[in-house]
Design an enzyme around this catalytic site. Sequence first.
Site, PDB file in Angstrom:
ATOM      1  CE  LYS A 164      -1.806  -6.315  -2.530  1.00 22.59           C
ATOM      2  NZ  LYS A 164      -0.447  -6.857  -2.287  1.00 22.59           N
ATOM      3  CE  LYS A 211      -5.267  -7.780   8.598  1.00 23.08           C
ATOM      4  NZ  LYS A 211      -4.821  -8.862   7.698  1.00 23.08           N
ATOM      5  CE  LYS A 240       2.872  -2.299   5.854  1.00 23.12           C
ATOM      6  NZ  LYS A 240       3.995  -3.131   6.278  1.00 23.12           N
TER       7      LYS A 240
END
Length: 337
Positions: A119, A201, A204
């Site tokens: 992140k 994976k 969204k």
Amino acid sequence: MEQAQAPKKKIIFSGVQPTGIMTLGNYLGAIKNWVELQDDYHCVYCIVNQHAITIRQEPSALKKNTLEAYALMLACGIDPERSVTFIQSHVAAHSQLSWVLSCYTQFGELSRMTQFKDKSAKHADNINAGLFTYPVLMAADILLYQADLVPVGIDQKQHLELSRDIALRFNGLYGNVFTVPDGYFPKTGAKIMSLQDPTKKMSKSDENPNAFISILDAKDTIIKKCRRAITDSEAEVAYREGKDGINNLLSIYSAVTGKTIPEAEAEFSGKGYGDFKTAVGEAVADHLAPVREEFNRLMKAPDHLKDCYRQGAEAAERMARRTLEKVYKKIGFLPPM
């Protein structure tokens, strides 16, 4: 003769971030399993909006997404009469316990968290302290409710291990304060992959909208996305190594129909990929139709939703307060009364 008491149900805790409408991957990998767990466990389910702000959020969007995530959780089949269902920021004990546990977590442990590294790379302009310490908040989420089991995907396994380490460390110093949680790993549907890159994976946040299916996508949209899914040139519907795209579609079809992979292979033996992809899209759309209908109904009943999440917060507060008071007593905090 005294009647034997039924064994006490084990406690399960899990949470979902309110960062946009969930994908089919979120649903099959997590929420669908949460629904089934209600039969056998005492379930505590939470919209973890405090975790969401480690990445900068637009306030009105976060508010809207939080309510929609809560409504969607209920629409998927989570029953607020059977499970504790609430919004994280409504229970102050989460952040209160997180501070205490951060004082029992080593800097080196947090620096090894792979999600922090990932992140930080994606959000290089906002590498904040919360992004670094949010695994401690996650540990507090779990340990507050004395959870026996935590449904986790592969990407969250490292955070669960940290929660266990913190619990064992604290218990070693102060006695049996926390239940040491174990992971609950569902047998099927644990990882649904991108329709456009089946080595990754489903997410969204993917820039390509054809890569993921939203739970609330219209039937025609779902079918189109499945028909555009990346496969291979073999034209054989079979689950085996090297056929990532077909393997992913077979996994999805199996999860929404209840058929085994071999049954699905037999059903489409000798048929082309076009027929197979259309069938997958139709099966997914039909499976999600009741969820879409119930979500729309709930969003038109805001007072009912408010009653549900208030009652959930009250139940969660009662459970959390017992643990927090025990922790405060053990570490020497003076009681307020």
